[in-house]
Scaffold this active site. Structure first.
Site, short mmCIF file in Angstrom:
data_model
loop_
_atom_site.label_atom_id
_atom_site.label_comp_id
_atom_site.label_asym_id
_atom_site.label_seq_id
_atom_site.Cartn_x
_atom_site.Cartn_y
_atom_site.Cartn_z
N ARG A 103 51.89 30.27 25.76
CA ARG A 103 50.49 30.82 26.27
C ARG A 103 49.54 31.00 24.96
O ARG A 103 50.06 31.03 24.13
CB ARG A 103 50.81 32.10 26.85
CG ARG A 103 51.90 32.18 27.95
CD ARG A 103 52.11 33.47 28.67
NE ARG A 103 52.92 33.66 29.53
CZ ARG A 103 54.31 33.86 29.69
NH1 ARG A 103 54.91 33.79 28.50
NH2 ARG A 103 54.76 33.60 30.76
N LYS B 134 55.02 37.42 26.63
CA LYS B 134 54.83 38.22 27.97
C LYS B 134 55.87 39.18 28.49
O LYS B 134 55.99 40.36 28.76
CB LYS B 134 54.27 37.28 29.06
CG LYS B 134 53.69 38.22 30.00
CD LYS B 134 52.85 37.09 31.26
CE LYS B 134 52.51 37.87 32.39
NZ LYS B 134 51.74 37.06 33.15
N HIS C 169 45.82 27.44 29.96
CA HIS C 169 47.17 27.56 30.91
C HIS C 169 47.65 26.06 31.40
O HIS C 169 48.66 25.89 31.86
CB HIS C 169 46.84 28.40 31.93
CG HIS C 169 48.14 29.25 31.99
ND1 HIS C 169 48.69 29.97 31.33
CD2 HIS C 169 48.84 29.03 33.57
CE1 HIS C 169 49.79 30.45 32.01
NE2 HIS C 169 49.91 29.91 33.19
N ARG D 83 50.11 24.26 29.63
CA ARG D 83 51.44 24.92 29.69
C ARG D 83 51.96 24.41 31.12
O ARG D 83 52.97 23.90 31.10
CB ARG D 83 51.28 26.49 29.66
CG ARG D 83 52.58 27.11 30.16
CD ARG D 83 52.16 28.61 30.18
NE ARG D 83 53.27 29.37 30.88
CZ ARG D 83 54.11 30.04 30.41
NH1 ARG D 83 54.49 29.74 29.21
NH2 ARG D 83 55.02 30.91 30.97
N HIS E 14 59.95 32.89 32.09
CA HIS E 14 59.73 33.48 33.35
C HIS E 14 60.86 34.56 33.47
O HIS E 14 62.01 34.12 33.30
CB HIS E 14 59.38 32.70 34.42
CG HIS E 14 58.24 31.74 34.50
ND1 HIS E 14 58.08 30.70 35.23
CD2 HIS E 14 56.94 32.02 34.03
CE1 HIS E 14 56.80 30.34 34.93
NE2 HIS E 14 56.08 31.21 34.24
N TYR F 267 56.64 24.13 40.46
CA TYR F 267 56.67 23.05 40.00
C TYR F 267 57.59 21.80 40.66
O TYR F 267 57.56 20.80 40.63
CB TYR F 267 57.11 23.13 38.59
CG TYR F 267 56.18 23.86 37.71
CD1 TYR F 267 55.05 23.42 37.33
CD2 TYR F 267 56.49 25.20 37.28
CE1 TYR F 267 54.06 24.07 36.74
CE2 TYR F 267 55.57 25.93 36.55
CZ TYR F 267 54.43 25.43 36.37
OH TYR F 267 53.64 26.25 35.58
#
Length: 233
Positions: free
Chosen positions: A100, A125, A196, A199, A222, A231
């Site tokens: 990110r 994150k 983004h 990514r 994640h 995806y």
């Protein structure tokens, strides 16, 4: 107010509002009808007339760069210029590591383990420390920048300003602007912007090579594997 009035009102919103916004309106109306019911009004028919707004998340595959577009994008950096070397190294980190923008801004020289070929992320994150393998092409871009482009400074932050005030870490906005300028130089600004998408492009490339959704979720950091299921589309 009748059920037909509510139906006409929501149909009018449908022409210009997204499903998520219409869903908020329905929720607000239900709350209002409950309030009126507490005052003694019979709002059962009005509440029943409110529709369930369909708003399926991630209905479409993510918008990503093709392999040829990635090649054009990476060639949009002037690697004879110190700023170009820096921005190319940032682009490689975003594309190869799936960072990110905020994660890239917090990279330090101490996060690079050249001997073992890894990168350590401390400011993710999810607030978890994560170790990522350092791909050869990413390491080469970083080494080129550190050797021939990075100004002399006492700062341990990896990506810094090349203009006054010198040595100050690049912010997310500066990294975003650098990538947008590269998109403009390679004539992709009408299709892509910001960081983004790089990514997402990395994640899509992994999926095409047969990497599992769980592994993609781990690389992208994640917490929920379902976040990476887009995806698979």
């Amino acid at each position: 107010m009748a059920a037909d009035d509510i139906d006409a009102f929501l149909k009018g919103l449908a022409a210009r509002w997204q499903p998520a916004s219409r869903k908020v309106i329905c929720t607000s109306l239900r709350s209002y009808f409950r309030f009126r019911a507490l005052l003694g009004d019979d709002t059962r028919r009005l509440s029943a007339s409110l529709p369930a707004i369909a708003n399926w998340p991630r209905r479409h595959p993510p918008k990503v760069l093709t392999d040829s577009q990635i090649e054009h994008f990476l060639h949009a950096f002037d690697r004879t210029d110190p700023v170009g070397l820096r921005d190319h190294a940032i682009a490689r980190c975003l594309l190869d590591l799936g960072l990110r923008g905020d994660e890239a801004t917090h990279l330090t020289l101490d996060d690079l383990d050249w001997r073992n070929g890894t990168v350590t992320l401390h400011r993710t994150k999810s607030q978890r420390v994560q170790h990522l393998p350092l791909p050869v092409q990413t390491g080469e871009a970083l080494a080129h920048y550190l050797r021939d482009g990075r100004p002399q400074t006492d700062s341990r932050v990896l990506f810094i300003r090349h203009r006054a005030p010198f040595g100050v870490p690049l912010g997310v906005a500066a990294i975003r602007s650098a990538m947008n300028r590269a998109f403009a130089r390679c004539a992709l600004a009408d299709q892509f912007c910001n960081t983004h998408v790089l990514r997402r492009s990395m994640a899509t490339r992994l999926q095409k090579t047969g990497v599992s959704i769980k592994e993609i979720a781990d690389v992208l950091r994640h917490r929920d594997v379902n976040t990476a299921r887009v995806y698979a589309r």
